[in-house]
Scaffold this motif. Structure first.
Motif, short mmCIF file in Angstrom:
data_model
loop_
_atom_site.label_atom_id
_atom_site.label_comp_id
_atom_site.label_asym_id
_atom_site.label_seq_id
_atom_site.Cartn_x
_atom_site.Cartn_y
_atom_site.Cartn_z
N THR A 272 0.87 -1.15 0.17
CA THR A 272 0.05 0.06 0.01
C THR A 272 1.07 1.18 0.09
OG1 THR A 272 -0.20 0.13 2.46
CG2 THR A 272 -1.77 -1.29 1.22
N PRO A 273 0.31 2.24 -0.30
CA PRO A 273 1.11 3.68 -0.27
C PRO A 273 1.46 4.36 1.10
CG PRO A 273 -1.06 3.81 -1.80
CD PRO A 273 -0.88 2.53 -0.97
N ILE A 274 1.04 3.55 2.18
CA ILE A 274 1.53 3.94 3.50
C ILE A 274 3.09 3.84 3.77
CG2 ILE A 274 1.05 3.46 5.83
CD1 ILE A 274 -1.65 2.78 5.44
N SER A 275 3.60 4.92 4.25
CA SER A 275 5.12 5.01 4.51
C SER A 275 5.48 4.07 5.73
CB SER A 275 5.42 6.30 4.80
OG SER A 275 4.82 6.64 6.05
N ARG A 276 6.61 3.52 5.51
CA ARG A 276 6.91 2.79 6.70
C ARG A 276 7.27 3.60 8.00
NH1 ARG A 276 10.71 -1.78 3.68
NH2 ARG A 276 9.14 -2.25 1.87
N THR A 277 7.50 4.79 7.93
CA THR A 277 7.61 5.46 9.12
C THR A 277 6.31 5.69 9.78
OG1 THR A 277 9.28 6.82 8.04
CG2 THR A 277 8.18 7.70 10.04
N ALA A 278 5.11 5.65 9.13
CA ALA A 278 3.83 5.65 9.80
C ALA A 278 3.60 4.32 10.12
CB ALA A 278 2.85 6.01 8.49
N LEU A 279 3.94 3.21 9.72
CA LEU A 279 3.94 1.83 10.27
C LEU A 279 4.56 2.04 11.79
CD1 LEU A 279 4.82 -0.45 7.36
CD2 LEU A 279 2.33 -0.02 8.53
N VAL A 280 5.57 2.60 11.90
CA VAL A 280 6.26 2.37 13.34
C VAL A 280 5.37 3.65 14.18
CG1 VAL A 280 8.24 3.07 14.58
CG2 VAL A 280 8.59 1.96 12.20
N LEU A 281 5.03 4.74 13.68
CA LEU A 281 4.66 5.37 14.53
C LEU A 281 3.11 5.09 14.85
CD1 LEU A 281 5.59 8.95 12.77
CD2 LEU A 281 6.20 8.29 15.01
N GLY A 282 2.35 4.60 14.09
CA GLY A 282 1.13 4.02 14.35
C GLY A 282 0.96 3.07 15.50
N ARG A 283 1.84 2.08 15.42
CA ARG A 283 2.10 0.98 16.20
C ARG A 283 2.62 1.48 17.61
NH1 ARG A 283 2.42 -4.41 14.64
NH2 ARG A 283 2.07 -4.76 12.55
N ALA A 284 3.53 2.49 17.68
CA ALA A 284 4.08 2.88 18.82
C ALA A 284 2.67 3.82 19.51
CB ALA A 284 5.00 3.99 18.48
N ALA A 285 1.87 4.61 18.73
CA ALA A 285 0.81 5.45 19.23
C ALA A 285 -0.06 4.48 19.88
CB ALA A 285 0.15 6.24 18.00
N LYS A 286 -0.41 3.28 19.13
CA LYS A 286 -1.28 2.28 19.95
C LYS A 286 -0.93 1.84 21.19
CE LYS A 286 -2.28 -2.31 20.37
NZ LYS A 286 -1.17 -3.27 20.89
N ASP A 287 0.51 1.67 21.31
CA ASP A 287 1.10 0.99 22.80
C ASP A 287 1.03 2.08 23.42
OD1 ASP A 287 1.61 -1.38 21.63
OD2 ASP A 287 3.46 -0.80 20.75
N ALA A 288 1.27 3.26 23.33
CA ALA A 288 1.18 4.78 24.30
C ALA A 288 -0.50 4.77 24.82
CB ALA A 288 1.85 5.74 23.58
N VAL A 289 -0.90 4.69 23.70
CA VAL A 289 -2.63 4.90 24.23
C VAL A 289 -3.15 3.63 25.10
CG1 VAL A 289 -4.90 4.81 23.48
CG2 VAL A 289 -3.22 6.27 22.43
N THR A 290 -2.64 2.49 25.14
CA THR A 290 -2.87 1.57 25.68
C THR A 290 -2.35 1.59 27.09
OG1 THR A 290 -3.23 -0.11 23.85
CG2 THR A 290 -2.83 -1.16 25.93
N LEU A 291 -1.18 1.84 27.02
CA LEU A 291 -0.34 1.99 28.45
C LEU A 291 -1.21 3.34 29.18
CD1 LEU A 291 2.18 1.83 30.37
CD2 LEU A 291 3.15 3.56 28.98
N PHE A 292 -1.34 4.51 28.61
CA PHE A 292 -2.34 5.27 29.02
C PHE A 292 -3.50 4.91 30.06
CE2 PHE A 292 -4.98 8.99 29.54
CZ PHE A 292 -4.24 10.05 30.15
N ALA A 293 -4.32 4.02 29.40
CA ALA A 293 -5.46 3.66 29.57
C ALA A 293 -5.16 2.45 31.00
CB ALA A 293 -6.29 2.87 28.69
N GLN A 294 -4.10 1.76 30.80
CA GLN A 294 -3.86 0.94 31.86
C GLN A 294 -3.23 1.51 33.26
OE1 GLN A 294 -1.02 -1.52 29.77
NE2 GLN A 294 -2.52 -3.39 29.50
N ALA A 295 -2.67 2.97 32.93
CA ALA A 295 -2.02 3.54 33.98
C ALA A 295 -3.06 4.32 34.62
CB ALA A 295 -0.96 4.57 33.46
N THR A 296 -4.06 4.75 34.11
CA THR A 296 -5.11 5.30 34.75
C THR A 296 -5.83 4.34 35.53
OG1 THR A 296 -5.50 6.78 32.81
CG2 THR A 296 -7.34 6.57 34.23
N VAL A 297 -6.31 3.25 35.12
CA VAL A 297 -6.73 2.07 35.94
C VAL A 297 -6.02 1.82 37.14
CG1 VAL A 297 -7.52 -0.37 36.00
CG2 VAL A 297 -8.08 1.18 34.10
#
Length: 254
Positions: free
Chosen positions: A97-122
């Motif tokens: 697909t036309p999606i850049s490989r940099t975006a592949l890294v950033l998107g995955r990292a953002a998902k992990d960061a959001v998940t961590l934020f939710a867990q830390a809140t709990v």
């Protein structure tokens, strides 16, 4: 830049969707930190131990350590999903697909960061009835610091996943060999100062040590503590290093 943002948002949506459909995995990942919080934290508070200066009460000292523990156990192991996709062929279909490989890294990292934020809140909410005095601005600042750390660890985990193909043995050997030394040598559970001099020397070269110290100062509302700057510097350095190395690995290794 707008294209990178759109691509990152696309990858993030793809990665976060399974977590939203079945959040059981996110909850189960909190099992060990919760045990440490409820059991070890309660015993530590019962001893009447006095935390270091500027770190508030025992719970304000202990809870930030548990949050960093989740950061080590979650984002640092996040590359496992990428390894599975690399071996299963899903990643190859995504790369056409036309999606850049940099975006592949950033998107995955953002998902992990959001998940961590939710867990830390709990975790933080659960700590309140256990006896912790919540300093809300400090808690939010601590979570932002850990989000930066999570981005770096997630990106480094992707580098390790790419290097571990196809068997994946290297990934598990390295992550398992790193997690507990990083935890113990950063004073997450017990103060490093209580150990021998050589232990403090080794801990001083562990970047997670500075993040833990900064998180404890922030959690107690001590924003002007010098450890905050040191911890932020360490977290940003890890995030920058992880993003650079993972982007390079994605471009060269896949």
């Amino acid at each position: 830049m707008p294209s990178l943002v759109r691509n990152t948002a696309t990858v993030f949506s793809r990665e976060i969707a399974p977590e939203l459909r079945s959040p059981v995995g996110v909850v189960l990942a909190m099992g060990q930190p919760l045990l440490f919080l409820v059991l070890f934290g309660s015993m530590l508070a019962g001893t009447g131990a006095k935390p270091g200066a500027g770190t508030g009460d025992v719970w304000q000292w202990f809870v930030p350590g548990i949050l960093v523990m989740m950061c080590l156990m979650g984002p640092l192991s996040a590359g496992h999903s990428m390894l599975s996709e690399l071996n299963g062929g899903q990643m190859e279909r995504f790369l056409v697909t036309p999606i850049s490989r940099t975006a592949l890294v950033l998107g995955r990292a953002a998902k992990d960061a959001v998940t961590l934020f939710a867990q830390a809140t709990v975790i933080t909410v659960i700590a309140i009835p256990l006896g912790m005095d919540l300093h809300l601005p400090g808690a939010l600042a601590t979570m932002m610091l850990l989000v930066v750390l999570a981005v770096g660890l997630s990106a480094l985990s992707c580098v390790l996943a790419i290097a571990s193909r196809p068997g994946g043995n290297l990934f598990w050997i390295v992550t398992q060999a790193l997690v507990f030394p990083l935890m113990l040598l950063s004073g997450i559970l017990l103060p490093v100062d209580a150990g021998p001099g050589w232990l403090s020397t080794v801990a001083a070269i562990n970047p997670v040590t500075y993040v833990v110290d900064a998180a404890r100062a922030l959690f107690a509302g001590d924003f002007l503590n010098s450890s905050v700057l040191h911890g932020l510097t360490a977290a940003v350095a890890l995030a920058a290093t992880g993003l650079v190395l993972s982007t390079r690995a994605m471009k060269r290794g896949i």
